[in-house]
Scaffold this active site. Sequence first.
Site, PDB file in Angstrom:
ATOM      1  N   GLU A 291      66.804  56.695  53.655  1.00  9.74           N
ATOM      2  CA  GLU A 291      66.032  56.323  53.032  1.00  9.74           C
ATOM      3  C   GLU A 291      66.390  55.057  51.373  1.00  9.74           C
ATOM      4  O   GLU A 291      67.580  55.552  50.948  1.00  9.74           O
ATOM      5  CB  GLU A 291      64.800  56.812  52.286  1.00  9.74           C
ATOM      6  CG  GLU A 291      63.636  55.440  51.754  1.00  9.74           C
ATOM      7  CD  GLU A 291      62.714  56.157  50.820  1.00  9.74           C
ATOM      8  OE1 GLU A 291      61.518  55.661  50.270  1.00  9.74           O
ATOM      9  OE2 GLU A 291      62.469  57.440  50.850  1.00  9.74           O
ATOM     10  N   LYS A 354      57.557  49.370  55.461  1.00 11.37           N
ATOM     11  CA  LYS A 354      57.076  50.100  54.271  1.00 11.37           C
ATOM     12  C   LYS A 354      55.878  49.721  54.097  1.00 11.37           C
ATOM     13  O   LYS A 354      55.678  49.317  53.400  1.00 11.37           O
ATOM     14  CB  LYS A 354      57.261  51.506  53.526  1.00 11.37           C
ATOM     15  CG  LYS A 354      57.032  52.785  52.995  1.00 11.37           C
ATOM     16  CD  LYS A 354      56.972  53.039  51.549  1.00 11.37           C
ATOM     17  CE  LYS A 354      56.204  54.759  51.899  1.00 11.37           C
ATOM     18  NZ  LYS A 354      57.187  55.233  50.544  1.00 11.37           N
ATOM     19  N   CYS A 408      59.920  57.534  54.822  1.00 13.33           N
ATOM     20  CA  CYS A 408      59.064  58.467  53.369  1.00 13.33           C
ATOM     21  C   CYS A 408      58.165  59.429  53.555  1.00 13.33           C
ATOM     22  O   CYS A 408      57.517  59.627  54.895  1.00 13.33           O
ATOM     23  CB  CYS A 408      59.529  57.414  51.795  1.00 13.33           C
ATOM     24  SG  CYS A 408      58.827  58.949  50.878  1.00 13.33           S
TER      25      CYS A 408
END
Length: 540
Positions: A291, A354, A408
Amino acid sequence: MPFSFLTTQCRRVAARLAALTGKGRATAAFSLGVLATLSQPPTDFGLLLVLAFPALLWLLDGAGRGRAAFVTGWWFGFGYFLFGLYWISFALGTDAARYWWMMPFAIAGVPAFLALWPGLVALALNRLPLRGLARCLAFAGLWSVAEWLRGHLLTGFPWHLIGYTWDGALPVLQATAVIGIYGLSLLTVVVTTLPAALSDSEEPLRRAWAAIGAGVGLFVVIGGLGALRLAQATDETVPGVLLRLVQPAIEQNLKWQPAEREANFQRHLIMSAAGLSDAAAAHPTHIFWPETAITFYVEQDAPRRIAMAGVTPEDGLLLIGAPRSAIDSDRVRHYWNAMLALDHSGRTVASYDKAHLVPFGEYVPLRTALPDWLPLSSVAGRGVDFSAGSGPATIHLPGLPPVSPLICYEVIFPGAVTDGGERPQWLLNLTNDAWYGHTAGPHQHFAIARVRAVEEGLPLVRVANTGISGVVDGWGRITAALALGRRANLDTPLPVALAEPTPYARFGDAGWAILVLAVGFLAWAARQLRDGTPNRKNYS
């Protein structure tokens, strides 16, 4: 004789705990919450729940029905979350000069807020006219419902669920393929709370001990069935695919410093290219960076894009975590925390933004509605708010089975890691746990991600900046991993998905809901067996 001795000791401890008041009761509740935290990864001392939950119920016996019960449950929750989530504050320490004033909120404010759930459980329990086994079952049901609500309301935070205490017992974790982690939490709380019934002198001992025995037997059966399931597991991998997971181990306080950015980028390139000139070695077909591995906008930086193309396998891809930016039709610039897939020419062939953002970490809630009341900046956004993507997606990439990317903590949400319209064949989790240093946080994060693989019956590839990176197959077996803090590559094949979706993948939390109803029915039945007994506690 042993049963009689244990019963006597339980009643003595129960009487002493019920007699506590004020600070004594608060201290005991807080300490029990800390004890319960040790059941979670990475310590995994699950048997401590057999002490923590019954003792909490005995404390509530003396708390009455009202504010004292809520406060007792809140202190338990505060100890549980304070020591379980202490690592959250480490994220602010990476830029202490800017975020020092938020430290008290991260250290104590978050646990204080989350502790409201155990407080409400305790309050609800003490307003129900239940005793003995019925009360134990009611507590388990209420706790399970509270965990589910905590995982869904206000964007959700399903971390530190009781079911994760089985992280070290893979056969038991197989149950999540049917009932999910919420269902496993419910059964765990049921069984570990049952000894509380031994304190009630009007609960027939034979029935109380029979219930405890049945609870132990239940998990023996669950473990046995899980072992049988694991015995059917295969080591089959996707033909022609060799993944390289790059774990650069870059400290978070150096990641965004202007003087370090180019060196960090070069480190990724060097690690990606390692061994590619050796004609005799097996070369990776796809390379993965974690990430926000790079701190620039790929589409706007042609020289670096060309450099990345130079380390990308000729017929494969380089998949990276990176920020993404674009201007919409209203001339408003948006930012995304993204995954980009680049081919050998440096062209972006696919991307994912995301969708489940971290409140205050990647955006400030209600900033638009209350701009004057929330003059804050998101921690990870470094002064700007990220925009949310459209949600779980199944992405088709050249040379790979269809994949569901998760960035994440998107991986912590049960039942929300795949696109319901098209089932992927594996999960890809890009993350940066360098925010939390060498704490329990990265270990917990990896354990949680592992359960998603079991629930969905899908292999999971996890690529982390400082670890823990690794590959987990659809049965939850760790096939390869890099330890926390280690700088290294991990070259590994990709396991195949289970042939059929698991029951949990098909029906979600329906199994958990059925269990909640079943526990509620058992609580009602247990109360009927004691119909006519006075509603009071009696210790002898």
